[in-house]
Design an enzyme around this catalytic site. Structure first.
Site, PDB file in Angstrom:
ATOM      1  N   ASP A  42       0.845  -1.187   0.000  1.00  0.00           N
ATOM      2  CA  ASP A  42       0.000   0.000   0.000  1.00  0.00           C
ATOM      3  C   ASP A  42       0.882   1.239   0.000  1.00  0.00           C
ATOM      4  OD1 ASP A  42       0.679  -0.550   2.837  1.00  0.00           O
ATOM      5  OD2 ASP A  42      -0.567   1.217   3.229  1.00  0.00           O
ATOM      6  N   GLU A  96      -0.192  -0.461   5.804  1.00  0.00           N
ATOM      7  CA  GLU A  96       0.816   0.111   6.702  1.00  0.00           C
ATOM      8  C   GLU A  96       0.718   1.626   6.763  1.00  0.00           C
ATOM      9  OE1 GLU A  96       4.444   1.896   8.144  1.00  0.00           O
ATOM     10  OE2 GLU A  96       3.690   2.049   6.092  1.00  0.00           O
TER      11      GLU A  96
END
Length: 451
Positions: free
Chosen positions: A92, A156
């Site tokens: 991500d 994250e």
């Protein structure tokens, strides 16, 4: 780079790596599904899963984590009796911010001036490719000498803790003798570095209300309490005159006794404008690695364009507080919330909501894994010795893994050196760093297997 079979293999794989990173960067995998389609993150997760399967990984799975995102897991068995190494990265990315401000499109990997530009190129899709490169080099030179687990996180950057909670619910999944977190970076391009500490963080949303509705500033201004002005007062109370963070009850006098960060270098790396002073006191390393730091991430209030002459009835802000090792993030959250409530003026109504939190981390740099990594980095970066640095950012998973697996050695390396400008416009990765760190990781796995 001195010629050796691992280095030669990695060099030969760099064109393929660039093509793969181009594919991975193209996914708009921002785990904020109010802004970006969830399908983009799911497509990126499937790309990583397919890449692991192609390398012979077993038990490859898309793990549905409690925050609604997916982490990718795979297992590559090694020789009988070999240690297990967990390799971590995340697919991500941060939002691109102002896409118009990018020199080239943020989700198109573009080579320019010897660097590859694109959101996630360094943080941390490049980390995914670093792990793949290292493993491919080993497979081409006698095989992977350890059992490898890979975990690629899907949220994250949002700090929503999906993988942390999943790991706590499935504690056997990520067990390992050593964990390599590929989400840090060298202190400077060409200077091999492991990150020994991480600051923790907390995210708090603040809302101030003063009126039932906006009022005409000419008719009521001067006596009607302005919620936006009250919020500005609150935010200003979080810093001293020199810019140091001042949260009531939170100490800020710790010092960093390791690698130092020269002020001139920091000004250049941070692109501080001429004549603008740095904030805080102490060394730069003290300020960014060893002390708390508050940042106002955003404010909800009327934009300048289209603003009307009104006294504002409500205003919101999102505050980030970074906390150094030794400070409990939960306690820091309580202190921040109490500070905001105490410093809200005029009896205005204030509410605070914690929306994210992660503990600080300190590694054991005396472990055998660190000795193996130092030797590996010395070979991958001829003439340079491995350095120890701190990092002001947070990787909450580190503390979760340290708590779940207290005997595991945890190392933090990666591609996010200062020139990478992660989280900012025009993020980029140095292909030379990607190549050398992949070599270092492969050599580390060889050396660690026999340590």
């Amino acid at each position: 780079m001195s010629p050796n079979p691992i280095a030669e293999t990695v060099a030969s794989l760099m064109p393929k790596t660039k093509a793969e990173l181009t594919e991975l960067v193209a996914f708009k995998s921002v785990a904020d599904f109010d802004q970006f389609p969830k399908s983009e993150s799911e497509a990126a997760a499937n790309w990583v899963a397919d890449a692991l399967r192609a390398e012979g990984f077993q038990d490859v799975a898309l793990l549905d984590t409690p925050d609604g995102t997916q982490s990718v897991y795979g297992l590559l068995p090694g020789p009988e009796g070999a240690p297990t190494v967990l390799l971590y990265a995340h697919y991500d990315v941060q939002p691109p911010l102002d896409e118009a401000a990018w020199t080239t499109p943020p989700f198109e990997l573009t080579e320019r001036d010897g660097r590859w530009y694109g959101r996630g190129s360094a943080d941390c899709k490049g980390g995914v490719l670093m792990h793949l490169l290292a493993l491919r080099a080993l497979k081409a030179n006698g095989g992977v000498p350890v059992t490898v687990k890979v975990i690629a996180e899907g949220s994250e950057e949002q700090g929503t803790g999906g993988l942390e909670r999943y790991a706590e619910q499935h504690p056997d999944l990520l067990t390992a003798d050593t964990i390599v977190i590929g989400d840090a970076g060298n202190f400077r391009v060409g200077l091999p570095t492991v990150t020994a500490t991480l600051r923790g963080m907390t995210l708090v949303r603040v809302r101030v209300d003063t009126l039932e509705g906006n009022l005409h500033s000419g008719q009521f201004g001067g006596a009607a309490p302005d919620a936006l002005a009250a919020l500005v007062r609150v935010l200003d109370s979080l810093r001293a005159e020199d810019g140091s963070t001042t949260v009531d009850g939170l100490t800020g006098d710790e010092v960093w006794d390791g690698l130092q960060y020269e002020e001139a270098d920091f000004r250049k790396d941070a692109k501080v404008l001429d004549g603008v002073r740095l904030i805080g006191e102490g060394t730069v390393a003290d300020r960014i690695w060893a002390r708390p730091a508050v940042t106002v991430l955003g404010i909800d209030c009327p934009p300048v364009v289209g603003a009307t002459p009104s006294v504002q009835a409500a205003a919101r802000a999102l505050i980030s507080l970074r906390v150094p090792p030794g400070v409990d993030a939960a306690e820091a959250t309580k202190l921040l919330q109490a500070h905001v409530e105490t410093h809200t003026p005029w009896g205005a109504q204030v509410t605070t909501e914690q929306i994210g939190q992660g503990q600080a981390f300190r590694a054991d740099t005396t472990s055998p894994a660190y000795a193996a990594m130092a030797e590996a980095m010395g070979e991958a970066y001829p003439g340079e010795e491995m350095q120890y640095a701190g990092q002001g950012g947070s990787i909450p998973l580190c503390n979760t893994l340290a708590a779940l697996y207290p005997r595991a050695e945890i190392l933090l390396i990666g591609l996010s050196e200062p020139e990478a400008q992660i989280h900012a416009v025009n993020e980029s990765v140095s292909p030379q760093e990607l190549e050398r760190l992949s070599v270092a990781e492969a050599l580390f796995l060889q050396k660690y297997a026999t340590s």
